[in-house]
Design a protein around this motif. Structure first.
Motif, PDB file in Angstrom:
ATOM      1  N   SER A   1      14.829  -0.759 -35.205  1.00 38.97           N
ATOM      2  CA  SER A   1      13.426  -0.100 -34.774  1.00 38.97           C
ATOM      3  C   SER A   1      13.853   1.610 -35.176  1.00 38.97           C
ATOM      4  O   SER A   1      12.832   2.369 -35.464  1.00 38.97           O
ATOM      5  CB  SER A   1      13.810  -0.214 -33.178  1.00 38.97           C
TER       6      SER A   1
ATOM      7  N   LEU B   1      14.747   2.293 -29.037  1.00 38.91           N
ATOM      8  CA  LEU B   1      14.368   0.890 -28.509  1.00 38.91           C
ATOM      9  C   LEU B   1      16.232   0.699 -28.237  1.00 38.91           C
ATOM     10  O   LEU B   1      16.955   0.005 -28.884  1.00 38.91           O
ATOM     11  CB  LEU B   1      13.989  -0.068 -29.406  1.00 38.91           C
TER      12      LEU B   1
ATOM     13  N   SER C   1      19.211  -4.970 -23.042  1.00 39.09           N
ATOM     14  CA  SER C   1      18.529  -3.580 -22.785  1.00 39.09           C
ATOM     15  C   SER C   1      19.127  -3.073 -21.592  1.00 39.09           C
ATOM     16  O   SER C   1      20.152  -3.705 -20.821  1.00 39.09           O
ATOM     17  CB  SER C   1      17.341  -4.122 -22.307  1.00 39.09           C
TER      18      SER C   1
ATOM     19  N   TYR D   1      12.458  -6.910 -23.761  1.00 35.19           N
ATOM     20  CA  TYR D   1      11.228  -5.979 -24.418  1.00 35.19           C
ATOM     21  C   TYR D   1      10.352  -6.961 -25.056  1.00 35.19           C
ATOM     22  O   TYR D   1      10.766  -7.665 -25.768  1.00 35.19           O
ATOM     23  CB  TYR D   1      11.799  -5.255 -25.593  1.00 35.19           C
TER      24      TYR D   1
ATOM     25  N   THR E   1       3.998  -2.069 -29.206  1.00 34.09           N
ATOM     26  CA  THR E   1       4.285  -0.538 -28.814  1.00 34.09           C
ATOM     27  C   THR E   1       3.204   0.457 -29.291  1.00 34.09           C
ATOM     28  O   THR E   1       2.467  -0.023 -30.053  1.00 34.09           O
ATOM     29  CB  THR E   1       5.768  -0.028 -29.689  1.00 34.09           C
TER      30      THR E   1
ATOM     31  N   PHE F   1       7.758  -5.406 -19.172  1.00 32.33           N
ATOM     32  CA  PHE F   1       8.597  -5.518 -20.402  1.00 32.33           C
ATOM     33  C   PHE F   1       8.416  -4.732 -21.489  1.00 32.33           C
ATOM     34  O   PHE F   1       8.699  -5.131 -22.685  1.00 32.33           O
ATOM     35  CB  PHE F   1       8.404  -7.053 -20.611  1.00 32.33           C
ATOM     36  N   SER F   2       7.458  -3.720 -21.247  1.00 35.33           N
ATOM     37  CA  SER F   2       6.886  -2.882 -22.294  1.00 35.33           C
ATOM     38  C   SER F   2       8.004  -2.142 -23.222  1.00 35.33           C
ATOM     39  O   SER F   2       9.073  -1.779 -22.696  1.00 35.33           O
ATOM     40  CB  SER F   2       6.100  -1.733 -21.744  1.00 35.33           C
ATOM     41  N   PRO F   3       8.080  -2.395 -24.442  1.00 31.87           N
ATOM     42  CA  PRO F   3       9.133  -1.669 -25.413  1.00 31.87           C
ATOM     43  C   PRO F   3       9.024   0.046 -25.264  1.00 31.87           C
ATOM     44  O   PRO F   3      10.150   0.645 -25.533  1.00 31.87           O
ATOM     45  CB  PRO F   3       8.773  -2.113 -26.875  1.00 31.87           C
ATOM     46  N   ASP F   4       7.990   0.393 -24.698  1.00 35.00           N
ATOM     47  CA  ASP F   4       7.890   1.814 -24.488  1.00 35.00           C
ATOM     48  C   ASP F   4       8.188   2.157 -23.224  1.00 35.00           C
ATOM     49  O   ASP F   4       8.147   3.550 -22.998  1.00 35.00           O
ATOM     50  CB  ASP F   4       6.235   2.137 -24.915  1.00 35.00           C
ATOM     51  N   ARG F   5       8.985   1.563 -22.433  1.00 37.84           N
ATOM     52  CA  ARG F   5       9.234   1.712 -21.111  1.00 37.84           C
ATOM     53  C   ARG F   5      10.211   3.183 -21.068  1.00 37.84           C
ATOM     54  O   ARG F   5      11.038   3.074 -22.062  1.00 37.84           O
ATOM     55  CB  ARG F   5       9.661   0.820 -20.137  1.00 37.84           C
TER      56      ARG F   5
END
Length: 416
Positions: free
Chosen positions: A260, A267, A357, A363, A367, A410-414
């Motif tokens: 990433s 990430l 995570s 995730y 994104t 589950f957002s990768p942008d959290r």
């Protein structure tokens, strides 16, 4: 409309994503850096675990990690190291380890696990993979001390309140349930909602199915670079080839965080190493169990019994620490007094890296930074259990359909 889809990662998450996407008629290529018979997807305990409702990032875990930091034989080991990524991840883990975050995570973990349990059954009923082990005997949380029982009882009460099937067994009842093996345990909490499989059986069958469906599988190819243009991934380069795709799925397990960075994404992921030993002779063990004090798993698989466990944060390496293997052996033998591992069995120990995570949630999703990227990683100890559900959700995301469950958490942008 058929799309050209590139999946980075050939573990259970990548293969399940390909499984569901192939049914939509897409052209799929999988890139896998390994040889397709190693890693966490092959050495895990094979559990399907709706009962595992508490995320790894729970109150007290950092304190426990610090306490065990200088004991490399401990079940939860964090090797001290001054690496920026590890220090940031540790800080995020600490911030996530709150009662509030755990309470928010519990119903989500339960829902996605139940979804995956149903999908495992659907896959078997479809006949796509032929016959494979999928049993619903539950999971025994076996304990030797009152302290362990009381700790797990709190979890069991939460699970029961959520509608999961839970029962309590004393020493006599446990012995009746496992009559062919001598046990040194005071009792067990039986999560009847859980199931188990043999990963080494399912993974090759899944690969064969995908190949027969026309999926291109490239083993031994490591992604070296990803080139961007106009807000999307233009090319993916390995040491052997350059690929162009309409959609890219990042499902590279513990290496997803490193990849990433090539896309300027944040990430946070750390590889949590697990160990497993297979015993191919009869053990008398017929029901999966977690041995609470040594924190290890025991699974009766097709043709062998697997003893697995430990969580080791020491970087993305597959190095075997002898003291951790010894702890695994001692933990198993303390519960099964008639079991003695021989030298050959111990020599064949395997390791695998779980992608963890900071908050214990995977995730899964797009994104906002890259139009044609979907991320599916970070499942920690539930990667195997959540494989089909994640694959299904990924296919729904690519198809731009309403997902089978809410995935905002589950957002990768959290942020952490």
């Amino acid at each position: 409309m058929a799309k050209n889809i590139l999946i980075i990662g050939g573990g259970i998450i990548g293969l399940c994503s390909a499984y569901y996407l192939s049914k939509e008629g897409h052209n799929i290529t999988i890139i896998e850096k390994g040889n397709g018979n190693e890693g966490a997807s092959f050495v895990n305990a094979g559990y399907i675990t709706p009962s595992h409702i508490i995320p790894l990032a729970a109150p007290g875990m950092i304190a426990q990690g610090i306490k065990m930091m200088f004991n490399s034989a401990s079940p939860f080991y964090m090797k001290p190291r001054l690496e920026t990524d590890f220090l940031k991840w540790s800080w995020f883990f600490h911030r996530s380890s709150t009662k509030r975050n755990v309470e928010k995570a519990i119903p989500l973990i339960k829902e996605i696990n139940l979804m995956s349990r149903a999908l495992f059954a659907d896959i078997r009923e479809s006949g796509d993979l032929g016959e494979f082990q999928l049993e619903r005997k539950g999971l025994l949380m076996m304990y030797q001390t009152q302290k362990s029982f009381l700790h797990e009882k709190k979890v069991a009460e939460k699970a029961s309140a959520l509608g999961l099937e839970v029962s309590y067994l004393d020493r006599t009842q446990l012995g009746k349930l496992q009559p062919n093996v001598r046990l040194n345990a005071e009792g067990a909490i039986h999560y009847e909602c859980d199931g188990h499989t043999t990963p080494n059986e399912i993974m090759p069958k899944l690969l064969d199915f995908l190949k027969n469906k026309g999926v291109t599988i490239c083993m031994g190819e490591e992604v070296m670079d990803l080139a961007m243009n106009n807000g999307q991934i233009q090319t993916v380069k390995t040491q052997k080839n350059t690929y162009v795709a309409d959609e890219v799925i990042l499902a590279a397990g513990a290496w997803s965080g490193t990849l990433s960075k090539k896309l300027n994404l944040r990430l946070p992921i750390q590889g949590g190493k697990g160990y497993s030993i297979n015993v191919e002779r009869k053990t008398g063990i017929t029901i999966p169990a977690i041995l609470m004090e040594p924190k290890m798993a025991v699974t009766p698989m097709n043709g062998f019994t697997r003893f697995a466990g430990t969580m080791e944060f020491s970087g993305n390496n597959t190095m075997v620490r002898k003291e951790r293997v010894t702890a695994l052996v001692n933990g198993a033998e303390s519960y099964y007094p008639d079991l003695r591992f021989n030298e050959e069995e111990v020599k064949k120990v395997k390791t695998g890296l779980r992608p963890v995570s900071p908050d214990g949630l995977p995730y899964i999703g797009k994104t906002r930074h890259i139009k044609n990227l979907t991320i599916a990683t970070g499942h920690a100890m539930m990667g195997w259990s959540l494989g089909p559900a994640t694959g299904k959700l990924v296919s729904e995301i690519i198809e731009e359909r309403k997902t089978s469950m809410a995935i905002e958490a589950f957002s990768p942008d959290r942020r952490f």
